[in-house]
Scaffold this active site. Sequence first.
Site, PDB file in Angstrom:
ATOM      1  N   GLY A 422       0.830  -1.197   0.000  1.00 46.65           N
ATOM      2  CA  GLY A 422       0.000   0.000   0.000  1.00 46.65           C
ATOM      3  C   GLY A 422       0.867   1.251   0.000  1.00 46.65           C
ATOM      4  O   GLY A 422       0.626   2.202  -0.734  1.00 46.65           O
ATOM      5  N   MET A 424       5.087   2.705   1.682  1.00 45.04           N
ATOM      6  CA  MET A 424       6.308   2.345   2.410  1.00 45.04           C
ATOM      7  C   MET A 424       6.895   3.592   3.044  1.00 45.04           C
ATOM      8  O   MET A 424       7.063   4.616   2.396  1.00 45.04           O
ATOM      9  CB  MET A 424       7.306   1.688   1.445  1.00 45.04           C
ATOM     10  CG  MET A 424       8.652   1.355   2.073  1.00 45.04           C
ATOM     11  SD  MET A 424       8.509   0.135   3.411  1.00 45.04           S
ATOM     12  CE  MET A 424       9.848   0.664   4.477  1.00 45.04           C
ATOM     13  N   HIS A 458      -0.615   6.435   8.755  1.00 47.06           N
ATOM     14  CA  HIS A 458       0.150   5.229   9.100  1.00 47.06           C
ATOM     15  C   HIS A 458       1.636   5.425   8.793  1.00 47.06           C
ATOM     16  O   HIS A 458       2.502   5.154   9.618  1.00 47.06           O
ATOM     17  CB  HIS A 458      -0.426   4.050   8.299  1.00 47.06           C
ATOM     18  CG  HIS A 458       0.268   2.741   8.498  1.00 47.06           C
ATOM     19  ND1 HIS A 458      -0.244   1.744   9.287  1.00 47.06           N
ATOM     20  CD2 HIS A 458       1.429   2.262   8.000  1.00 47.06           C
ATOM     21  CE1 HIS A 458       0.574   0.709   9.277  1.00 47.06           C
ATOM     22  NE2 HIS A 458       1.605   0.992   8.486  1.00 47.06           N
ATOM     23  N   GLU A 459       1.907   5.913   7.598  1.00 43.52           N
ATOM     24  CA  GLU A 459       3.312   6.041   7.189  1.00 43.52           C
ATOM     25  C   GLU A 459       4.017   7.139   7.980  1.00 43.52           C
ATOM     26  O   GLU A 459       5.202   7.013   8.302  1.00 43.52           O
ATOM     27  CB  GLU A 459       3.414   6.304   5.686  1.00 43.52           C
ATOM     28  CG  GLU A 459       2.734   5.264   4.796  1.00 43.52           C
ATOM     29  CD  GLU A 459       3.144   3.829   5.095  1.00 43.52           C
ATOM     30  OE1 GLU A 459       4.291   3.607   5.524  1.00 43.52           O
ATOM     31  OE2 GLU A 459       2.303   2.924   4.924  1.00 43.52           O
ATOM     32  N   GLU A 481       4.535  -2.192  13.024  1.00 49.56           N
ATOM     33  CA  GLU A 481       3.257  -2.203  12.309  1.00 49.56           C
ATOM     34  C   GLU A 481       2.056  -2.078  13.231  1.00 49.56           C
ATOM     35  O   GLU A 481       1.056  -1.473  12.887  1.00 49.56           O
ATOM     36  CB  GLU A 481       3.155  -3.458  11.437  1.00 49.56           C
ATOM     37  CG  GLU A 481       4.221  -3.533  10.351  1.00 49.56           C
ATOM     38  CD  GLU A 481       4.250  -2.307   9.448  1.00 49.56           C
ATOM     39  OE1 GLU A 481       3.308  -1.504   9.501  1.00 49.56           O
ATOM     40  OE2 GLU A 481       5.241  -2.147   8.717  1.00 49.56           O
TER      41      GLU A 481
HETATM   42 ZN   LIG Z   1       3.376  -0.003   8.193  1.00 50.82          ZN
END
Ligand SMILES: [Zn+2]
Length: 1043
Positions: A422, A424, A458-459, A481
Amino acid sequence: MPSEYELSDINVKYRHENSVNGESTAKMSNGFYITTAKAFILVFLALAIAVGVGIIVHFAGPARDVECKCTFPTTGDGSSGGETAALEQCKTWASEGNSDICSACPSQGSSATCPTVPTAPTAPTQATKTTTPPQTTPTSVATTTATPAVLDVRLPTALNPLLYTVELQPHMYTMNSEEFTFNGSVRILFHCVEDANNITLHINKLNITGSISVTHENEIEGLYNRHEFDTARQFIIIYTTKELMAGQNYTVDITSFVGPLVPDLAGLYLSSYTRGDEKIYIATSQMQPTDARKTFPCLDEPAIKSEFEVTLVRKRHMKSISNMPITNKIDRGDDWIADKFQRTPKMSTYLLAFIICDFNYTENTTENGVTYRAWARPEAIEQTPYSLKVGVEILTFFEEYFSISYPLPKQDMIAIPDFAAGAMENWGLITYRETAMLYEAGVSSEGNKQRVAVVVSHELAHQWFGNLVTPSWWDDLWLNEGFASYVEYMGVDHVHPDWKMFEQFVVEDLQDVFNFDGLISSHPVYVPVAHPDEINEIFDRISYAKGASIIRMMRFFLGDATFQHGLTRYLNSLRYGAAFHDDLWFALGNQSLAESNPISNVKEIMDTWTLQMNYPVVTIMHGSSGSITLKQHRYLQDPNATDPGKYTSPFGYKWNIPFTYTTSTEKRFDVTSNDVIMMSKDEPSIPIDNANIPAATGNNWVLGNPMQYGYYRVNYDERNWIALIEQLRSDHSVVHAINRAQIINDAWSLARSGDLGMSLALRTTEYLNNEREWIPWSAASSQLGFVGSMLERHPLYGSFTKFMQNKTSSAFEELTMNNTGASHLESYLRSTITSLACSYGIQACVDEAKQLYSQWMRNPNNNPIDPGIKSTVYCVAIAEGGIDEWEFAWNQYQTANVAAEKSRLLSALSCSKETWILSRYLDMAIDPNQIRRQDSVSVIVYISRNTIGRSLAWDFFRAKWDFLLNDYFEGISYVLSGLINNVLASFNTEFELTQLKAFVDSKDDLGSGARAFAQALEKTQSNINWMTANVPVIESWLHDQGY
Ligand SMILES: [Zn+2]
């Protein structure tokens, strides 16, 4: 990394989901140095006993520095658990082979014998790897029996890199694309911490075409002797003529190497897009987890951090981007420009990023002065402002929340046309697949918009969790994660408080992963891994969603403030370094003690959630008025499943559970950490006396786990279940939406495992006709979706369809398909209801969908369909139509400029009911000229979800497996577990089980698909059992209800 795949809009998404070395003086706070291990232990024990908290100790051995950080918070009652804990820790170190420590153990009165030192056959190592955390998992925690290929893949630890000077030059301009290559050079300055006669680096798929030299930093004498390759371990071993001496610095120079530049989505790779008839090539990179070594020779382990000076050489018409800003540009002649980048901070190799492209960018500056750019191909640049806006806001939010500034001068984000995952989190240069970053109002749906916000968040969270503080090894991947998957909700909630992100969490992550983690083939959150196949395998829902769920639970029982300050403590203490999960527990435990929080034994609680797989069911026994009794047992979807024995539990599958409850008299859903009753793993049953608990009569109820903060299910006696169901029927609004979703999810899952009768689970759907919130509908639609997938080829499906029509018709009639002006969650609800209404054949839905689609076909430049219902409309029209409708969608797919629209069309194309069209579509899925490699898995999975496509996809899967594993997905083979999980998800007959077993038995090596196949076998058996047990119950219930 990579956040997960998404298969279409909301609702039908599947998740894929995927140091040490020597800083002897860096972390001196609260620490001290002594010289031998034995003395260390003695002093350590004395301190642990005396102080009980917060000890960080370092000691230096004769040849290398070893750092042991140990903080043992006292238990809640104030007594010191330090001595026992210290002895336990001592034994763990001993198990890693430190004989000095081992012999010190018994002298402290421990009766335990020291475990045998593991004797892995080692490559040309100079010493056993010694790090903080253990490299080898203590055998008491979990053992792995799988032995794929070479397991001892770790590098020797004699040398620590200080600075890499890397240059890379892609050649992708004039020749045929099959001949594209890149060349490069690397110089690495090392500090030697242990005498050695070689330098061992990682390397993969690179040809060394220049010379190799080794020199002492202050001398000119060449020390290079010879080199050899250990291809199984992906090592190059460079032997020296003289011993390299501890304490000295050396340089290794590799003047030239060459690698292929191909579209394999791994390392430095080729991507492309079209402009008119022209194909534009770009070079981009994806290093995590083990592909930096495919780009340049390096020490490619997460904990081996170094600084990097990067130079990228490009043609004049291109641009180059890397982790840091460009410092200067040098003309190399013949149109070549060398861009030199500022030196990076100390970082891991897997976080490097190198891109050469012709993209444009939009730019902003954050409140704290960080330059933030959003890059995309020029045609898509108008789709960048939304992600740029949320990125800028969330970066500042995280800086403030963590109380730690973002340490780089700039943050770039870039949407790459070909991308396996998705996104990085490369430090300072985050790469995304286009659907995860680009948004266009009117074309993209609210689901697409949320997807962008969530992935950006998230990133950015990874810039702290992962980039600043990195797991010491991939076995603690969840530290990366799980955290990013939890704090992503905080970031999005900050920007869009009306999206109710923390409520969405329950259905998106917690209930979603419950399903996966209810299997005996699940795995602990902390999982030993070595081989790259095993590393790739754990980029799964356990690391992401279970990690996030237990972090959310921990935030709840610690309280917001302790959690927040504890995270800052953790990040600050390990910045630019590496962490083991105990570091986190100790930081939070110490913070808890500092704030006089009643719960501070964080490690003791959290070990039960990370070191064993699965999760508990808490059964509430409601006896007389004023009291309840709690018991716990392990939940397994199939309690009779055979344990493969891959993992053992150190706690006998019992957990320390932060339990909360409310009752029909209180109806209190605003529970806090003060309401927590800690259920000990050692107590067989726990009585709770409270005058507010009503009598176990009539419609009085008790409800466990308000807001579902805890990672456990709740079961009750039949009377209490019926009372809850009656409450939903009479006035569901008094139960929080999260717990309405919980009641549905728990009841159905407990019915699945045989803990509850199916007839009770069915009754939780009785009130749905009145439900108008998305979260309970989402929970219901995934349970009912499972029933639908089980029954779709069964004679009962006709009655089930009528039942589903009844459940959805009133909501559908009220909501209609007009989404104009809808709020975010209303749009989600309309999406879900429309999808159910159309797929269960409510005629008004089907007719309107067909009408809207044909209107679009008549005027392709003016799409009249609201983005929120496009997925359903396209799918219905293609299912109901023929080749014309299919071809129209295919043409739209090819010309669409917004990736979200492309992905929707790709899904809808699988809805055809024509076998030949589906077969042709399967073939197209693995033809990169038709469908990008990044989308292949999705297309095969979409087809498998079509009743007609299911067997076609299975045949295709079997026929092509070897090709998919060894060729097509080589380098990104972690996508295969998503493929396996999904294509086989609905298998529910003995015949299918036999076929699946035969297939698995026929393969010698299942590569990174091994775990997913084990899970598929278990799931199929569980589905078969479900059919046998439940179909008769469902049949008579549907009959009684008049369907
Ligand atoms: Zn991640």
